[in-house]
Design a protein around this motif. Structure first.
Motif, PDB file in Angstrom:
ATOM      1  N   THR B  31       0.851  -1.187   0.000  1.00 46.73           N
ATOM      2  CA  THR B  31       0.000   0.000   0.000  1.00 46.73           C
ATOM      3  C   THR B  31       0.884   1.232   0.000  1.00 46.73           C
ATOM      4  O   THR B  31       1.899   1.262   0.696  1.00 46.73           O
ATOM      5  N   TRP B  32       0.491   2.211  -0.788  1.00 47.05           N
ATOM      6  CA  TRP B  32       1.162   3.514  -0.764  1.00 47.05           C
ATOM      7  C   TRP B  32       0.135   4.553  -0.343  1.00 47.05           C
ATOM      8  O   TRP B  32      -1.025   4.510  -0.771  1.00 47.05           O
ATOM      9  N   LEU B  33       0.579   5.471   0.513  1.00 46.03           N
ATOM     10  CA  LEU B  33      -0.314   6.539   0.948  1.00 46.03           C
ATOM     11  C   LEU B  33       0.404   7.870   0.836  1.00 46.03           C
ATOM     12  O   LEU B  33       1.625   7.949   0.954  1.00 46.03           O
ATOM     13  N   TRP B  34      -0.391   8.902   0.604  1.00 46.90           N
ATOM     14  CA  TRP B  34       0.149  10.259   0.574  1.00 46.90           C
ATOM     15  C   TRP B  34      -0.594  11.092   1.617  1.00 46.90           C
ATOM     16  O   TRP B  34      -1.828  11.093   1.667  1.00 46.90           O
ATOM     17  N   TYR B  35       0.203  11.788   2.467  1.00 51.36           N
ATOM     18  CA  TYR B  35      -0.333  12.630   3.518  1.00 51.36           C
ATOM     19  C   TYR B  35       0.148  14.065   3.308  1.00 51.36           C
ATOM     20  O   TYR B  35       1.211  14.302   2.740  1.00 51.36           O
ATOM     21  N   LYS B  36      -0.623  15.003   3.829  1.00 52.79           N
ATOM     22  CA  LYS B  36      -0.200  16.408   3.878  1.00 52.79           C
ATOM     23  C   LYS B  36      -0.212  16.850   5.336  1.00 52.79           C
ATOM     24  O   LYS B  36      -1.155  16.540   6.080  1.00 52.79           O
ATOM     25  N   GLN B  37       0.836  17.580   5.717  1.00 54.30           N
ATOM     26  CA  GLN B  37       0.940  18.071   7.082  1.00 54.30           C
ATOM     27  C   GLN B  37       1.105  19.586   7.072  1.00 54.30           C
ATOM     28  O   GLN B  37       2.048  20.107   6.475  1.00 54.30           O
ATOM     29  N   ASP B  38       0.188  20.269   7.733  1.00 58.25           N
ATOM     30  CA  ASP B  38       0.283  21.717   7.916  1.00 58.25           C
ATOM     31  C   ASP B  38       1.031  21.988   9.218  1.00 58.25           C
ATOM     32  O   ASP B  38       1.041  21.151  10.122  1.00 58.25           O
ATOM     33  N   PRO B  39       1.623  23.161   9.349  1.00 57.83           N
ATOM     34  CA  PRO B  39       2.376  23.484  10.574  1.00 57.83           C
ATOM     35  C   PRO B  39       1.525  23.341  11.823  1.00 57.83           C
ATOM     36  O   PRO B  39       0.390  23.811  11.880  1.00 57.83           O
ATOM     37  N   GLY B  40       2.056  22.654  12.811  1.00 57.41           N
ATOM     38  CA  GLY B  40       1.357  22.497  14.083  1.00 57.41           C
ATOM     39  C   GLY B  40       0.219  21.503  14.066  1.00 57.41           C
ATOM     40  O   GLY B  40      -0.535  21.411  15.037  1.00 57.41           O
ATOM     41  N   GLU B  41       0.097  20.753  12.989  1.00 56.64           N
ATOM     42  CA  GLU B  41      -0.980  19.773  12.877  1.00 56.64           C
ATOM     43  C   GLU B  41      -0.417  18.392  12.571  1.00 56.64           C
ATOM     44  O   GLU B  41       0.733  18.245  12.176  1.00 56.64           O
ATOM     45  N   GLY B  42      -1.277  17.388  12.727  1.00 53.34           N
ATOM     46  CA  GLY B  42      -0.876  16.056  12.336  1.00 53.34           C
ATOM     47  C   GLY B  42      -1.094  15.837  10.850  1.00 53.34           C
ATOM     48  O   GLY B  42      -1.800  16.609  10.199  1.00 53.34           O
ATOM     49  N   PRO B  43      -0.481  14.803  10.282  1.00 53.10           N
ATOM     50  CA  PRO B  43      -0.674  14.507   8.860  1.00 53.10           C
ATOM     51  C   PRO B  43      -2.127  14.152   8.554  1.00 53.10           C
ATOM     52  O   PRO B  43      -2.791  13.492   9.353  1.00 53.10           O
ATOM     53  N   VAL B  44      -2.578  14.573   7.383  1.00 49.24           N
ATOM     54  CA  VAL B  44      -3.925  14.267   6.920  1.00 49.24           C
ATOM     55  C   VAL B  44      -3.824  13.409   5.666  1.00 49.24           C
ATOM     56  O   VAL B  44      -3.091  13.749   4.735  1.00 49.24           O
ATOM     57  N   LEU B  45      -4.550  12.311   5.652  1.00 48.52           N
ATOM     58  CA  LEU B  45      -4.493  11.398   4.507  1.00 48.52           C
ATOM     59  C   LEU B  45      -5.137  12.036   3.287  1.00 48.52           C
ATOM     60  O   LEU B  45      -6.267  12.522   3.331  1.00 48.52           O
ATOM     61  N   LEU B  46      -4.394  12.020   2.165  1.00 47.12           N
ATOM     62  CA  LEU B  46      -4.892  12.585   0.904  1.00 47.12           C
ATOM     63  C   LEU B  46      -5.383  11.481  -0.032  1.00 47.12           C
ATOM     64  O   LEU B  46      -6.482  11.555  -0.581  1.00 47.12           O
ATOM     65  N   ILE B  47      -4.526  10.503  -0.256  1.00 49.60           N
ATOM     66  CA  ILE B  47      -4.827   9.444  -1.222  1.00 49.60           C
ATOM     67  C   ILE B  47      -4.209   8.148  -0.723  1.00 49.60           C
ATOM     68  O   ILE B  47      -3.086   8.147  -0.209  1.00 49.60           O
ATOM     69  N   ALA B  48      -4.934   7.029  -0.904  1.00 49.27           N
ATOM     70  CA  ALA B  48      -4.413   5.703  -0.597  1.00 49.27           C
ATOM     71  C   ALA B  48      -4.460   4.854  -1.866  1.00 49.27           C
ATOM     72  O   ALA B  48      -5.433   4.903  -2.617  1.00 49.27           O
ATOM     73  N   LEU B  49      -3.407   4.095  -2.107  1.00 51.73           N
ATOM     74  CA  LEU B  49      -3.270   3.264  -3.306  1.00 51.73           C
ATOM     75  C   LEU B  49      -3.035   1.833  -2.872  1.00 51.73           C
ATOM     76  O   LEU B  49      -2.155   1.578  -2.044  1.00 51.73           O
ATOM     77  N   TYR B  50      -3.786   0.895  -3.450  1.00 44.30           N
ATOM     78  CA  TYR B  50      -3.768  -0.472  -2.953  1.00 44.30           C
ATOM     79  C   TYR B  50      -3.252  -1.505  -3.943  1.00 44.30           C
ATOM     80  O   TYR B  50      -2.982  -2.644  -3.544  1.00 44.30           O
ATOM     81  N   LYS B  51      -3.154  -1.131  -5.233  1.00 43.82           N
ATOM     82  CA  LYS B  51      -2.733  -2.116  -6.234  1.00 43.82           C
ATOM     83  C   LYS B  51      -1.684  -1.524  -7.154  1.00 43.82           C
ATOM     84  O   LYS B  51      -1.773  -0.355  -7.552  1.00 43.82           O
ATOM     85  N   ALA B  52      -0.712  -2.351  -7.533  1.00 46.49           N
ATOM     86  CA  ALA B  52       0.323  -1.910  -8.464  1.00 46.49           C
ATOM     87  C   ALA B  52      -0.322  -1.411  -9.748  1.00 46.49           C
ATOM     88  O   ALA B  52      -1.227  -2.047 -10.301  1.00 46.49           O
ATOM     89  N   GLY B  53       0.154  -0.251 -10.218  1.00 43.05           N
ATOM     90  CA  GLY B  53      -0.386   0.339 -11.434  1.00 43.05           C
ATOM     91  C   GLY B  53      -1.591   1.230 -11.207  1.00 43.05           C
ATOM     92  O   GLY B  53      -2.013   1.957 -12.115  1.00 43.05           O
TER      93      GLY B  53
END
Lengths: 116, 115
Positions: B31-53
């Motif tokens: 699994t690959w995931l992409w998170y965004k973190q703003d200053p002073g905050e925890g990471p927020v999940l943007l997109i999750a990928l579950y299969k190759a390609g």
């Protein structure tokens, strides 16, 4: 739906003192994680609980760090005694299920610890 | 342990430009995931990928799970000022070996958008 709650948001202590952080996960989330995030780095997992049992604590410095989740809901992470290199943001996260489905983790705002 | 190489470390772009960042690993991830973190905050999940390609979009964000399962890419189209932050990739292992279901995070890409 309320998010992951953490307190305090900030803490400044002297080295060799002790400190404790508290986390309340999203309601119904069985799995709870504690991460350490050093400035300029990504989060690093310290410990993972499923309900009130430890699933993975392989990266927890057990000589000074401890964590518990007694009733399977909220959790505390303790450092005793603190060292300068423990200065970091401590993030708590939770997810509905653990193990291979741990990808959907929701993070709290973190506690910024400064050790002087 | 598993390590992720995320690049670039930082980027400055003009508002309206497209952005690309990527992560590579020496290990296979399930699994690959992409998170965004703003200053002073925890990471927020943007997109999750579950299969190759797999190619997945979330608004102006598009991410792809590499065919080799060792890399992932995130693209942001038509950037706006609120895209500013640190973007982290994270990979989850295949369960072989102790701790391999853990999420391993990259070091982040710091994005600055010039209005």
């Amino acid at each position: 739906e309320a998010g992951v709650a953490q307190s305090p948001r900030y803490k400044i202590i002297e080295k060799r003192q002790s400190v404790a952080f508290w986390c309340n996960p999203i309601s119904g989330h069985a799995t709870l994680y504690w991460y350490q995030q050093i400035l300029g780095q990504g989060p690093k997992l310290l410990i993972q609980f499923q309900n009130n049992g430890v699933v993975d604590d392989s990266q927890l410095p057990k000589d000074r760090f401890s964590a518990e989740r007694l009733k399977g809901v909220d959790s505390t992470l303790k450092i005793q005694p603190a060292k300068l290199e423990d200065s970091a943001v401590y993030l708590c996260a939770s997810s509905l299920v653990g193990q291979e489905y741990s990808y959907e983790q929701y993070f709290g705002p973190g506690t910024r610890l400064t050790v002087t | 342990g598993q390590q992720l190489n995320q690049s670039p470390q930082s980027m400055f772009i003009q508002e309206g430009e497209d952005v690309s960042m990527n992560c590579t690993s020496s290990s296979i991830f399930n699994t690959w995931l992409w998170y965004k973190q703003d200053p002073g905050e925890g990471p927020v999940l943007l997109i999750a990928l579950y299969k190759a390609g797999e190619l997945t979009s979330n608004g102006r964000l598009t991410a792809q799970f590499g065919i080799t399962r060792k890399d992932s890419f995130l693209n942001i189209s038509a950037s706006i000022p609120s895209d500013v932050g640190i973007y982290f990739c994270a990979g989850q292992g295949d369960g072989s070996g102790a701790g391999s279901y853990q999420l391993t995070f990259g070091k982040g890409t710091k994005l600055s958008v010039i209005p």
